[in-house]
Design an enzyme around this catalytic site. Structure first.
Site, short mmCIF file in Angstrom:
data_model
loop_
_atom_site.label_atom_id
_atom_site.label_comp_id
_atom_site.label_asym_id
_atom_site.label_seq_id
_atom_site.Cartn_x
_atom_site.Cartn_y
_atom_site.Cartn_z
N ASN A 56 9.64 70.28 -4.18
CA ASN A 56 10.89 69.85 -4.80
C ASN A 56 12.07 70.25 -3.92
O ASN A 56 12.06 71.30 -3.26
CB ASN A 56 11.03 70.34 -6.24
CG ASN A 56 10.85 71.82 -6.44
OD1 ASN A 56 10.19 72.49 -5.67
ND2 ASN A 56 11.44 72.34 -7.51
N GLU A 58 16.03 70.49 -4.48
CA GLU A 58 17.15 70.40 -5.41
C GLU A 58 18.46 70.24 -4.65
O GLU A 58 18.51 70.35 -3.41
CB GLU A 58 17.15 71.65 -6.31
CG GLU A 58 15.87 71.70 -7.16
CD GLU A 58 15.82 72.87 -8.13
OE1 GLU A 58 16.65 73.79 -8.05
OE2 GLU A 58 14.90 72.86 -8.98
N CYS A 67 11.65 65.58 -6.96
CA CYS A 67 10.43 66.31 -7.33
C CYS A 67 9.46 66.39 -6.15
O CYS A 67 9.50 65.57 -5.22
CB CYS A 67 9.73 65.60 -8.48
SG CYS A 67 10.54 65.78 -10.08
N GLU A 69 6.33 65.63 -6.13
CA GLU A 69 5.49 64.43 -6.06
C GLU A 69 6.21 63.32 -5.29
O GLU A 69 5.59 62.57 -4.52
CB GLU A 69 5.16 63.92 -7.47
CG GLU A 69 4.36 64.90 -8.30
CD GLU A 69 5.23 65.83 -9.14
OE1 GLU A 69 6.28 66.30 -8.65
OE2 GLU A 69 4.85 66.11 -10.29
N CYS A 100 6.50 64.59 -14.01
CA CYS A 100 7.51 64.13 -14.98
C CYS A 100 7.36 62.62 -15.17
O CYS A 100 6.61 61.94 -14.45
CB CYS A 100 8.91 64.50 -14.50
SG CYS A 100 9.52 63.47 -13.14
N CYS A 103 8.09 60.53 -12.08
CA CYS A 103 7.04 60.64 -11.05
C CYS A 103 5.76 59.93 -11.49
O CYS A 103 5.03 59.41 -10.65
CB CYS A 103 6.78 62.10 -10.71
SG CYS A 103 8.08 62.79 -9.67
N1 THU Z 1 9.60 69.39 -10.71
C1 THU Z 1 8.75 68.86 -9.78
O1 THU Z 1 9.01 68.95 -8.57
N2 THU Z 1 7.63 68.27 -10.22
C2 THU Z 1 7.22 68.23 -11.51
O2 THU Z 1 6.16 67.70 -11.80
C3 THU Z 1 8.05 68.82 -12.56
C4 THU Z 1 9.38 69.30 -12.13
C5 THU Z 1 10.81 70.09 -10.25
C6 THU Z 1 12.10 69.39 -10.47
C7 THU Z 1 13.08 70.56 -10.42
O3 THU Z 1 13.40 70.84 -9.05
C8 THU Z 1 12.28 71.73 -10.98
O4 THU Z 1 10.92 71.33 -10.91
C9 THU Z 1 12.65 72.11 -12.39
O5 THU Z 1 12.61 71.02 -13.22
#
Ligand code: THU
Length: 156
Positions: A56, A58, A67, A69, A100, A103
Site C-alpha cells: 500500500n 498512502e 492498496c 493489491e 477491499c 480491489c
Molecule cells: N489496504 C490494502 O492495501 N489492502 C487491503 O486489502 C485492505 C486495506 C490498505 C489501504 C490503506 O493504506 C490501509 O490498508 C488502511 O486501510
C-alpha cells in the site's frame, strides 16, 4: 452473512503459497503507510507462473492512496501478465484481511471466478477463498459491455 458464505477454497500448492507469502512479505516491508500505520503486502501469480508484488502507498491527500493489491496488479500488467491465478494479501490484523471492494473489482478484471484469494497474517495463510465467492455477480466486460473480442473476460 454467517451461513451464506461460499465454502473455503482448498489449499493451493504449498510451494506456490510459500512463494506468494515471501513475495508479499518483502513488498510489505516497503509499504508507505504513515497515516494508517497499517502495512499491507500483496503478491499474485499470473498465467505464466510469474509472481508480482505490491504494497500500500498512502498519500497526504488520503483518498489518493492505493492498496497493495492495486500495486501488484499494476506490476503484473506492466510485465505483460493478463490473468491472475492466485493472489495473496498479507497484513497483521486480528482477523484475516480480505481485498477491499474496489480491489475485488480490480482483481476480477484479470481473474476467473475460481482465482484463489489467500489471506495471510504473520504466521502464514489464514483463509482461502475465491474471487467468485468474494465478488459474486461482478460487473464484467464479457457480460456487461459490448466490446466483442477486445474486452477482458473475467468470469468472477
Ligand atoms: N489496504 C490494502 O492495501 N489492502 C487491503 O486489502 C485492505 C486495506 C490498505 C489501504 C490503506 O493504506 C490501509 O490498508 C488502511 O486501510
Amino acid at each position: 452473512m454467517t451461513g451464506t458464505e461460499a465454502p473455503a477454497a482448498p489449499p493451493a500448492d504449498p510451494d506456490i503459497e510459500a512463494a506468494l507469502l515471501a513475495a508479499a512479505a518483502a513488498a510489505r516491508l516497503h509499504a508507505h503507510a504513515p497515516y494508517s500505520g497499517f502495512a499491507v503486502g500483496a503478491a499474485l501469480r499470473d498465467e505464466s507462473g510469474a509472481l508480482h508484488a505490491g504494497c500500500n502507498v498512502e498519500n497526504a491527500s488520503y483518498p489518493e492512496g492505493s492498496c497493495a493489491e492495486t500495486g501488484a496488479i499494476a506490476a503484473m500488467v506492466a510485465a505483460g501478465g493478463r490473468r491472475i491465478t492466485h493472489i495473496l494479501v498479507l497484513a497483521d490484523a486480528p482477523a484475516p484481511v480480505p481485498p477491499c471492494g474496489g480491489c475485488r473489482q480490480r482483481i476480477a478484471e484479470f481473474a476467473t471466478a475460481d482465482t484463489l484469494v489467500l489471506m495471510a497474517g504473520p504466521e502464514g495463510v489464514r483463509r482461502r477463498t475465491t474471487i467468485g465467492a468474494l465478488l459474486p455477480s461482478a460487473f464484467s466486460s464479457a457480460r456487461h459491455l459490448d466490446l466483442g473480442e477486445e474486452g477482458g473476460e473475467s468470469g468472477a
